[in-house]
Write an enzyme that holds these catalytic residues in place. Structure first.
Site, PDB file in Angstrom:
ATOM      1  N   ALA A 250       0.801  -1.238   0.000  1.00  0.00           N
ATOM      2  CA  ALA A 250       0.000   0.000   0.000  1.00  0.00           C
ATOM      3  C   ALA A 250       0.833   1.287   0.000  1.00  0.00           C
ATOM      4  CB  ALA A 250      -1.006   0.037   1.149  1.00  0.00           C
ATOM      5  N   ALA A 251       2.156   1.176  -0.103  1.00  0.00           N
ATOM      6  CA  ALA A 251       2.966   2.408  -0.145  1.00  0.00           C
ATOM      7  C   ALA A 251       2.567   3.253  -1.358  1.00  0.00           C
ATOM      8  CB  ALA A 251       4.450   2.071  -0.195  1.00  0.00           C
ATOM      9  N   GLY A 252       2.335   2.588  -2.488  1.00  0.00           N
ATOM     10  CA  GLY A 252       1.916   3.306  -3.697  1.00  0.00           C
ATOM     11  C   GLY A 252       0.538   3.940  -3.509  1.00  0.00           C
TER      12      GLY A 252
HETATM   13  O1  RIB Z   1      -1.855  -1.918  -3.036  1.00  0.00           O
HETATM   14  C1  RIB Z   1      -2.034  -2.786  -1.959  1.00  0.00           C
HETATM   15  C2  RIB Z   1      -3.364  -3.476  -2.066  1.00  0.00           C
HETATM   16  O2  RIB Z   1      -3.392  -4.286  -3.204  1.00  0.00           O
HETATM   17  C3  RIB Z   1      -3.670  -4.395  -0.917  1.00  0.00           C
HETATM   18  O3  RIB Z   1      -4.319  -3.737   0.130  1.00  0.00           O
HETATM   19  C4  RIB Z   1      -4.503  -5.492  -1.551  1.00  0.00           C
HETATM   20  O4  RIB Z   1      -5.830  -5.516  -1.138  1.00  0.00           O
HETATM   21  C5  RIB Z   1      -4.396  -5.244  -3.055  1.00  0.00           C
HETATM   22  O5  RIB Z   1      -5.535  -4.698  -3.553  1.00  0.00           O
END
Ligand code: RIB
Length: 308
Positions: A250-252
């Site tokens: 989820a950093a992006g």
């Molecule tokens: O970008 C991270 C996300 O990608 C995660 O939270 C997962 O659910 C996927 O959708």
């Protein structure tokens, strides 16, 4: 508060295992730590924008299972308007399996479930939100038809559009031309450009190539090396903040959510990217997607303490 940000996209429940090393084929790893959290690129970006101080509405579909209720409640708690999150009967909410190894790298597998029930009809139902949006933000965990339709609709109403082409997926040149902001990582840039994007010079070349295809600004995130930005003039490089990486999941998304807020606040691009990079840096120091999203206060404090 600056104008509203409308996020159209996915939500998932993430089942996460963090382990010392990722298993090789046929290997069983037995030291994993398990965590169940809320995720999904759309929901993560919506929550990140809300925590960064944005006025955010989310357009999404969840299943009629207990996860659907929890996804909605969790986003509401983060300050997101969930009035356009629809519940689809007889369908499971989106789910993701995430394996995180040493150094924070991850493997991810997504079952879209209700996210693939988000159609043109739901986007149409959100027309009044889109009409009032200062920015419409999209990603690629929804049906391609819905994504391209949402871009067409928002562009027709002259709303600024930010597309995070994640995960990488083919997109029409017509849609690319309608974008104000395109955000991709190295592999997504490589997918779009057809040549390796594995260094800063390559990212700069890719950003120029992509910008020539239509978006007013192209931002290529290159992990711990930072971000390459092409908007006016030659591409520039904004270095990343150095932090100990626990989990890059989820950093992006956090980068995009915080960037959206800074852009809507009309911060100059260099400041907006620095703000978004600080939010992403804080995110990688924590485990999980939405539990890792920093607040505005945390990001501002991090930037104040930064000496560079
Ligand atoms: O970008 C991270 C996300 O990608 C995660 O939270 C997962 O659910 C996927 O959708």
């Amino acid at each position: 508060m600056a104008g509203a940000i409308v996020v159209i996209g996915s939500s998932n429940v993430d089942f996460i295992m963090k382990m010392a090393h990722l298993p090789r084929r046929g290997e069983t790893v037995t030291d994993a730590v398990f965590l169940q959290t809320f995720g999904g690129k759309g929901a993560n970006q919506a929550a990140a924008a809300a925590r960064a101080g944005g006025d955010v509405a989310f357009v999404n579909c969840v299943g009629d299972d207990r996860y659907g209720v929890a996804i909605r409640e969790n986003l509401q708690a983060a300050g997101v308007d969930v009035g356009s999150v629809a519940t689809v009967p007889g369908v499971a909410s989106g789910t993701a399996l995430v394996m995180i190894g040493d150094g924070g790298d991850n493997y991810l597998s997504v079952a879209p479930g209700a996210n693939y029930r988000l159609t043109r009809a739901e986007v149409d139902r959100a027309r009044s939100l889109i009409d009032g949006a200062a920015l419409v933000m999209l990603q690629c965990e929804i049906l391609p038809d819905t994504l391209e339709y949402a871009i067409e609709l928002a562009a027709g109403r002259r709303r600024p559009i930010l597309l995070n082409l994640a995960p990488a997926r083919a997109i029409s040149e017509a849609s690319l031309r309608k974008l104000n902001y395109l955000v991709v990582n190295e592999s997504e840039a490589e997918f779009l450009c057809g040549f390796p994007v594995d260094s800063l010079p390559c990212a700069a070349r890719a950003a120029e190539v992509l910008r020539a295809r239509g978006p007013q600004a192209v931002l290529i995130t290159i992990g711990s090396q930072g971000v390459c930005v092409a908007c006016d003039g030659p591409p520039t490089h904004v270095p990343a903040f150095e932090v100990p990486a626990v989990d890059t999941t989820a950093a992006g998304d956090v980068f995009c959510g915080a960037l959206a807020v800074a852009l809507v606040e009309r911060q100059p691009m260099a400041d907006a990217v620095r703000f978004a990079s600080a939010a992403a840096a804080l995110c990688v120091t924590r485990l999980g997607a939405q539990p890792s999203i920093p607040t505005r206060q945390e990001v501002d404090r991090f930037l104040q303490l930064d000496s560079r």
